[in-house]
Design a protein around this motif. Structure first.
Motif, PDB file in Angstrom:
ATOM      1  N   SER A  21       0.748  -1.322  -0.219  1.00  0.00           N
ATOM      2  CA  SER A  21       0.158  -0.035   0.280  1.00  0.00           C
ATOM      3  C   SER A  21       0.896   1.372  -0.075  1.00  0.00           C
ATOM      4  O   SER A  21       1.966   1.488   0.463  1.00  0.00           O
ATOM      5  CB  SER A  21      -0.747   0.063   1.205  1.00  0.00           C
ATOM      6  N   GLN A  22       0.177   2.397  -0.587  1.00  0.00           N
ATOM      7  CA  GLN A  22       0.884   3.599  -0.576  1.00  0.00           C
ATOM      8  C   GLN A  22       0.979   4.083   0.943  1.00  0.00           C
ATOM      9  O   GLN A  22       1.530   5.102   1.288  1.00  0.00           O
ATOM     10  CB  GLN A  22       0.573   4.480  -1.406  1.00  0.00           C
ATOM     11  N   TYR A  23      -0.014   3.539   2.015  1.00  0.00           N
ATOM     12  CA  TYR A  23      -0.022   4.333   3.099  1.00  0.00           C
ATOM     13  C   TYR A  23       0.826   3.260   4.003  1.00  0.00           C
ATOM     14  O   TYR A  23       0.913   2.143   4.238  1.00  0.00           O
ATOM     15  CB  TYR A  23      -1.421   4.122   3.593  1.00  0.00           C
ATOM     16  N   GLU A  24       1.581   4.068   4.861  1.00  0.00           N
ATOM     17  CA  GLU A  24       2.569   3.419   5.813  1.00  0.00           C
ATOM     18  C   GLU A  24       1.679   2.942   7.025  1.00  0.00           C
ATOM     19  O   GLU A  24       2.186   1.941   7.701  1.00  0.00           O
ATOM     20  CB  GLU A  24       3.546   4.449   6.494  1.00  0.00           C
ATOM     21  N   THR A  25       0.484   3.512   7.434  1.00  0.00           N
ATOM     22  CA  THR A  25      -0.088   2.973   8.617  1.00  0.00           C
ATOM     23  C   THR A  25      -1.338   2.130   8.319  1.00  0.00           C
ATOM     24  O   THR A  25      -2.292   1.988   9.248  1.00  0.00           O
ATOM     25  CB  THR A  25      -0.347   4.310   9.548  1.00  0.00           C
ATOM     26  N   ARG A  26      -1.646   1.659   7.279  1.00  0.00           N
ATOM     27  CA  ARG A  26      -2.721   0.856   6.768  1.00  0.00           C
ATOM     28  C   ARG A  26      -2.443  -0.295   7.505  1.00  0.00           C
ATOM     29  O   ARG A  26      -1.589  -1.046   7.611  1.00  0.00           O
ATOM     30  CB  ARG A  26      -2.578   0.544   5.320  1.00  0.00           C
ATOM     31  N   ASP A  27      -3.819  -0.733   8.125  1.00  0.00           N
ATOM     32  CA  ASP A  27      -3.832  -1.994   8.969  1.00  0.00           C
ATOM     33  C   ASP A  27      -5.133  -2.859   8.552  1.00  0.00           C
ATOM     34  O   ASP A  27      -6.125  -1.990   8.359  1.00  0.00           O
ATOM     35  CB  ASP A  27      -3.626  -1.775  10.417  1.00  0.00           C
ATOM     36  N   VAL A  28      -5.293  -3.900   8.330  1.00  0.00           N
ATOM     37  CA  VAL A  28      -6.163  -4.653   7.838  1.00  0.00           C
ATOM     38  C   VAL A  28      -6.435  -6.072   8.543  1.00  0.00           C
ATOM     39  O   VAL A  28      -5.307  -6.737   8.817  1.00  0.00           O
ATOM     40  CB  VAL A  28      -6.450  -5.012   6.492  1.00  0.00           C
ATOM     41  N   PHE A  29      -7.399  -6.210   9.373  1.00  0.00           N
ATOM     42  CA  PHE A  29      -7.443  -7.833  10.337  1.00  0.00           C
ATOM     43  C   PHE A  29      -8.759  -8.168  10.201  1.00  0.00           C
ATOM     44  O   PHE A  29      -9.678  -7.149  10.238  1.00  0.00           O
ATOM     45  CB  PHE A  29      -6.658  -7.587  11.396  1.00  0.00           C
ATOM     46  N   PHE A  30      -9.083  -9.259  10.873  1.00  0.00           N
ATOM     47  CA  PHE A  30     -10.363  -9.793  10.991  1.00  0.00           C
ATOM     48  C   PHE A  30     -10.370 -10.087  12.562  1.00  0.00           C
ATOM     49  O   PHE A  30      -9.411 -10.246  13.279  1.00  0.00           O
ATOM     50  CB  PHE A  30     -10.549 -11.250  10.559  1.00  0.00           C
ATOM     51  N   VAL A  31     -11.386  -9.714  13.287  1.00  0.00           N
ATOM     52  CA  VAL A  31     -11.881  -9.928  14.572  1.00  0.00           C
ATOM     53  C   VAL A  31     -12.967 -11.033  14.674  1.00  0.00           C
ATOM     54  O   VAL A  31     -14.030 -10.908  13.921  1.00  0.00           O
ATOM     55  CB  VAL A  31     -12.213  -8.765  15.530  1.00  0.00           C
ATOM     56  N   ASN A  32     -12.989 -11.981  15.548  1.00  0.00           N
ATOM     57  CA  ASN A  32     -14.128 -12.990  15.818  1.00  0.00           C
ATOM     58  C   ASN A  32     -14.935 -12.326  16.857  1.00  0.00           C
ATOM     59  O   ASN A  32     -14.919 -11.330  17.342  1.00  0.00           O
ATOM     60  CB  ASN A  32     -13.885 -14.218  15.924  1.00  0.00           C
TER      61      ASN A  32
END
Length: 131
Positions: A21-32
């Motif tokens: 990503s061009q973004y340094e702080t991008r975060d993607v995750f799943f939570v149950n």
């Protein structure tokens, strides 16, 4: 031997982190539904985090209301802009977030440029008027 859930979590983590990503702080995750990370969050390298609950506003809103976006503190205590989506088939929350400071950086740079341009124009106009 790894449990099926662990294998699925590893596959999801590799899919989510594989996209540069061009973004340094991008975060993607799943939570149950137990508020446990299903995939490894980007800024917590220790896999033990998958055994810790996460009680952030985006996660709570996702589990309660489904989908939306919000400005809130993330699991690091940093102000972020988060988008969350409830995935009913999998009973998971998908959280995508960026630090607010990074999202506002282009606007702040534009504002600074306009202020400097305005000051330069005012100085020039004042010099011409004095002359």
């Amino acid at each position: 031997m790894a449990r099926q859930g662990d294998v699925i979590g590893l596959r999801l983590s590799s899919i989510l982190t594989g996209n540069k990503s061009q973004y340094e702080t991008r975060d993607v995750f799943f939570v149950n539904t137990s508020r446990l990370f299903v995939t490894q969050p980007r800024f917590v390298p220790d896999p033990a985090v998958l055994l810790r609950t996460v009680n952030t506003v985006p996660v709570n809103n996702c589990l309660r209301n489904g989908s939306g976006q919000i400005r809130a503190l993330d699991y690091r205590g940093v102000l972020v802009i988060a988008v969350y989506r409830w995935l009913p088939e999998d009973r998971l929350c998908l959280i995508v977030k960026l630090d607010q400071a990074e999202t506002l950086q282009p606007l702040n740079q534009f504002m600074l440029t306009m202020i400097l341009f305005g000051l330069a124009a005012l100085t020039l106009a004042s010099a011409l008027a004095y002359w």
